[in-house]
Design an enzyme around this catalytic site. Structure first.
Site, short mmCIF file in Angstrom:
data_model
loop_
_atom_site.label_atom_id
_atom_site.label_comp_id
_atom_site.label_asym_id
_atom_site.label_seq_id
_atom_site.Cartn_x
_atom_site.Cartn_y
_atom_site.Cartn_z
N GLY A 167 0.81 -1.21 0.00
CA GLY A 167 0.00 0.00 0.00
C GLY A 167 0.84 1.26 0.00
O GLY A 167 1.97 1.30 -0.50
N SER A 168 0.31 2.31 0.60
CA SER A 168 0.86 3.66 0.49
C SER A 168 2.24 3.84 1.09
O SER A 168 2.86 4.89 0.89
CB SER A 168 -0.10 4.67 1.14
N ALA A 169 2.75 2.84 1.82
CA ALA A 169 4.09 2.96 2.42
C ALA A 169 5.16 3.14 1.35
O ALA A 169 6.25 3.63 1.64
CB ALA A 169 4.39 1.74 3.28
N VAL A 170 4.87 2.77 0.09
CA VAL A 170 5.88 2.87 -0.97
C VAL A 170 5.84 4.23 -1.68
O VAL A 170 6.62 4.47 -2.61
CB VAL A 170 5.71 1.74 -2.02
N LYS A 171 4.96 5.12 -1.28
CA LYS A 171 4.77 6.37 -2.03
C LYS A 171 6.01 7.26 -2.03
O LYS A 171 6.17 8.08 -2.94
CB LYS A 171 3.58 7.13 -1.46
#
Length: 702
Positions: free
Chosen positions: A397-401
């Protein structure tokens, strides 16, 4: 006429009488000659070849036998013993070359007079082998069993192998009745028979009493091959919180694994050697195993060992010093279990298969702690699974943004000074609206820092569309360059996402890439947008830790490692000189400027310390020193391996990456709680807070 006959008879009789002594003399003469020839031959052999025959009788073959030494130790970063050896006395047997089964039978029977052994797992064949090994027993059975067991249908004798197999069959048919003492003897016979020539096996190394040692020692002369020795087993003084990382060692019965057999035999190992079978024990086998002892053995013509001389006492295995502090490791594992139990109590783990956390030093790559829990959704039983950090993959999820924003900066579609974008949902034809968690219209536009603070999916998708030179008409049309997947993944790879990190533990897997085209061969544009905000490809947690460390340390992707140094062992068993010390290894330098990196660092700081309802990581705001973080939430599905055809229920995977202190990071971490039924609770943030608190306290940071 009568007179003439009397004269002839008289003359004939006298001639016969004179002929008989001559024949006897001739016979005696022949015998004398033969004996003379025999004596001459014996004399010739004695004089000419006597020395040779005497040497042959007294001949000995010299063979060098090797012996195992205690395995090296494993210590934590503070010198605490994690893995040691528990040494015990043992009764051993060294098998001579071509020793007979009847000899082994006799030794086994004698040995049980002086000690008791635990009865092993004996098959009928094992028991029959023992019975048939008794002197002359095999011949007796061969005579007793039916003729059809000895010859074939044509009357020809069967091979010795087939006859023995029939002897075993006959014994089994007659019924095997062994008392407890016989079963002990059969157990010893099996162990001794299974030994390789001139190799040693342990007959008893547990619960060996002083009386048994004394009795066996007193009768060694009548027990060929039996010796008093010692054995060791691995012990874990600090518990097994990272047992899965350390790995295992084979037993004497298991010996060398089949897939390593030829290579290890060529390296001087024996088939029954105990070797590392997984992870650190396997990776550092050559260090931990040490150098075998060497003993010259003289074997006589009767294949019995006549003399044994120690040539080299061997060198105990080297020691590993790990980067992990066992006390901190226990705290991280305990905190993980605490948060996971809270999620269980909240009733949101019915499909969950565990939770994982890893902390590293972003300046060096040294692993500070690895913790994991595997949960069986069917039984609810949990087990320690630290290795899940390196061998399980999750859609994060968004942790890679942070990687998405940095990729766009490197691509030039935004700059540190100009990075505002409209925050309008994206409408693709035939697809549900693609938007952020917060309601559409919450923000008219966002900067890169704000997009990370509020975790905007729309912002990331717009970056991907710009990198793909997309042509887009809401609800009608979208076209993207065909290389968009490779472009996004190429930037992700630079930070360690989607590639192996190179950690010094075997078994590391790599992330899983989703398909780039549909069944019609068309580019999956919607999936490319999902990839941009972390809802498509899957990564391991160690990849996530490497990624956040690269951001924390200024753009250097470092190889993570768990072995800090290797030390020799002195004769007294204490640690000796260093053989090697692990130094930080830079795998690549990401092509970003400090200004570009600061955009993401500030965005992650704002995610913790920023204001506004939609700020995502505020549970970490009161930590001191201050930290930066990025949370992640991904839609996932639980696939039941026992019912693969059923529709998988939808689940939620929550994750977090973080580093601290913000101004000078010395710890970076990645956490994941996969397949929950609700994202409520903020378990990754609560766990991160506990880890930071314990780490700051341990290192004295204020």
């Amino acid at each position: 006429m009568r007179r003439i006959l009397d004269i002839i008879k008289k003359r004939t009789g006298s001639q016969a009488k004179s002929t008989i002594p001559f024949r006897l003399n001739l016979l005696f003469f022949i015998v004398f000659v033969l004996f003379a020839m025999l004596v001459a031959q014996l004399a010739y052999l004695q004089i000419v070849y006597g020395g040779k025959f005497t040497a042959e009788v007294d001949r000995t073959d010299k063979t060098v036998m090797t012996g195992n030494v205690p395995r090296g130790m494993i210590y934590d970063s503070k010198g605490r013993l994690l893995v040691g050896n528990s040494t015990s006395n043992a009764i051993t047997y060294t098998k001579s070359g071509s020793v007979k089964s009847s000899d082994i039978y006799t030794i086994a029977n004698r040995l049980t007079k002086y000690m008791t052994v635990e009865v092993g797992n004996l098959t009928k064949r094992d028991k029959a082998d023992y019975i048939l090994a008794a002197p002359n027993k095999s011949e007796q059975v061969a005579k007793q069993m039916p003729k059809s067991y000895r010859v074939d249908s044509r009357g020809d004798s069967l091979t010795s192998t087939k006859i023995y197999a029939n002897e075993v069959k006959y014994i089994e048919q007659q019924g095997i009745h062994l008392n407890d003492k016989d079963l002990q003897r059969a157990t010893l016979f099996k162990k001794m028979s299974a030994a390789y020539s001139l190799s040693s096996v342990f007959l008893k190394d547990k619960n060996l009493t002083a009386k048994e040692i004394a009795q066996v020692s007193e009768h060694l002369t009548e027990l060929p091959g039996i010796s008093i020795g010692s054995n060791w087993e691995r012990e874990y003084p600090q518990g097994k919180s990272i047992a899965s990382i350390i790995g295992g060692v084979s037993t004497e019965q298991q010996g060398i694994p089949d897939d390593e057999l030829n290579k290890m035999l060529a390296s001087g190992y024996s088939r029954n050697d105990r070797v590392g079978t997984s992870y650190l024990e396997k990776n550092y086998e050559s260090i931990l195993a040490g150098t075998k002892s060497q003993r010259e053995v003289q074997v006589g013509s009767n294949n019995q060992i006549k003399k044994s001389t120690l040539l080299y006492k061997g060198q105990k295995g080297g020691n590993l010093n790990l980067t992990i502090d066992s006390k901190f490791q226990k705290q991280v594992q305990s905190a993980l279990e605490e948060q996971y139990n809270s999620a269980k109590a909240a009733g949101i783990t019915q499909y969950s298969d565990g939770a994982y956390a890893v902390a590293v030093n972003p300046k060096t790559g040294a692993v500070l702690a690895m913790a994991g829990i595997h949960n069986d959704p069917k039984t609810g039983k949990t087990t320690e699974d630290s290795l899940g950090v390196i061998n399980r993959t999750f859609v994060m999820g968004s942790a890679v943004k942070g990687a998405t924003v940095l990729g766009a900066l490197m691509d030039g579609v935004i700059t540190p000074e100009n990075n505002s974008q409209d925050d309008t949902p994206i409408y693709l034809p035939g697809t549900p609206v693609k938007k952020s968690v917060y309601p559409a219209g919450t923000f008219s536009s966002l900067t890169a820092i704000q997009a990370l603070q509020f975790s905007s999916n729309i912002y990331m998708m717009n970056l991907a569309m710009k990198e793909a030179n997309a042509k887009y008409t809401p609800n009608s049309y979208i076209h993207m360059d065909s290389d968009i997947f490779s472009k996004l993944r190429g930037y992700f790879n630079q930070f360690g996402l989607g590639v192996k990190t190179g950690i010094d533990i075997s078994g590391e897997t790599t992330g899983i890439e989703g398909a780039t085209k549909n069944s019609d061969g068309e580019l999956k544009t919607g999936s490319a947008l999902d990839l941009s905000y972390g809802n498509y490809d899957a990564y391991t947690l160690i990849e996530m830790a490497q990624y956040i460390s690269t951001i924390a340390n200024g753009g250097y992707r470092l190889k993570p490692y768990i072995v800090q140094s290797i030390q020799k062992t002195k004769d007294d068993g204490t640690k000796g000189a260093y053989e090697s010390v692990t130094k930080p290894s830079v795998l690549n330098k990401v092509g970003v400027t400090q200004d570009e990196l600061d955009v993401v660092r500030k965005g992650m700081y704002a995610a913790v310390h920023g204001s506004g309802y939609w700020t995502t990581a505020t549970r970490l705001a009161d930590l001191s020193p201050a930290v930066a973080a990025k949370t992640g939430t991904a839609q996932s599905f639980y696939y039941d391996p026992d019912n693969p055809s059923s529709d998988p229920p939808e689940t939620i995977t929550t994750s977090l990456v973080s580093f601290g202190p913000y101004d000078d990071p010395n710890i970076a971490m990645a956490i994941v709680f996969p397949n929950l039924t609700s994202e409520d609770g903020g378990y990754p943030q609560l766990l991160a807070k506990e880890i930071y608190t314990d780490y700051y306290k341990m290192t004295g940071q204020k």
